[in-house]
Design an enzyme around this catalytic site. Sequence first.
Site, PDB file in Angstrom:
ATOM      1  N   HIS A  67       0.833  -1.209   0.000  1.00 31.54           N
ATOM      2  CA  HIS A  67       0.000   0.000   0.000  1.00 31.54           C
ATOM      3  C   HIS A  67       0.868   1.260   0.000  1.00 31.54           C
ATOM      4  O   HIS A  67       0.652   2.182  -0.789  1.00 31.54           O
ATOM      5  CB  HIS A  67      -0.919  -0.017   1.232  1.00 31.54           C
ATOM      6  CG  HIS A  67      -1.782   1.188   1.378  1.00 31.54           C
ATOM      7  ND1 HIS A  67      -3.103   1.197   1.019  1.00 31.54           N
ATOM      8  CD2 HIS A  67      -1.521   2.430   1.850  1.00 31.54           C
ATOM      9  CE1 HIS A  67      -3.608   2.389   1.250  1.00 31.54           C
ATOM     10  NE2 HIS A  67      -2.665   3.160   1.767  1.00 31.54           N
ATOM     11  N   GLU A  68       1.878   1.278   0.875  1.00 30.58           N
ATOM     12  CA  GLU A  68       2.747   2.458   0.964  1.00 30.58           C
ATOM     13  C   GLU A  68       3.621   2.595  -0.285  1.00 30.58           C
ATOM     14  O   GLU A  68       3.926   3.709  -0.706  1.00 30.58           O
ATOM     15  CB  GLU A  68       3.604   2.395   2.229  1.00 30.58           C
ATOM     16  CG  GLU A  68       2.818   2.382   3.530  1.00 30.58           C
ATOM     17  CD  GLU A  68       1.801   3.492   3.672  1.00 30.58           C
ATOM     18  OE1 GLU A  68       2.051   4.612   3.171  1.00 30.58           O
ATOM     19  OE2 GLU A  68       0.739   3.247   4.267  1.00 30.58           O
TER      20      GLU A  68
END
Length: 150
Positions: A67-68
């Site tokens: 996600h990051e």
Amino acid sequence: MDNKELQKLTEDISETYFKKPFRHQALFNDRLKTTGGRYLLTSHNIELNRKYLIEHGREELIGIIKHELCHYHLHLEGKGYKHRDRDFRMLLQQVNAPRFCTPLKKKAENKKTYMYICTTCGQQYIKKRAMNPDRYRCGKCRGKIKRIFS
């Protein structure tokens, strides 16, 4: 897992899922309380919450890293890197990254309460914050207030 292992894992995930190198730092930030991780726009580093690794395991941490990394790669390419952007949501689907992380279990905190009573009418007041009873009066009869227990 320490920061070196996390850095290696992040670089491997970036190469495997995004086919692009991760050239900045990935590290644990133990001050994070409610979020799984964050991408820092100024330094391009990624900070992750160690509690997610401890509580939910390696797979959840890998999802947070993916996600990051979506934020990271889109920001460096000049595309929409925010949660609401179409580019971001499409990349999340392509790499099978979660949009939100699983919430942490909340600790049962023992909230301290303070009990006050009016000396005239007996009206009870239960407060979450301590107060100086000499500065206040009863709202019912204007009598003096006294602390019972804290």
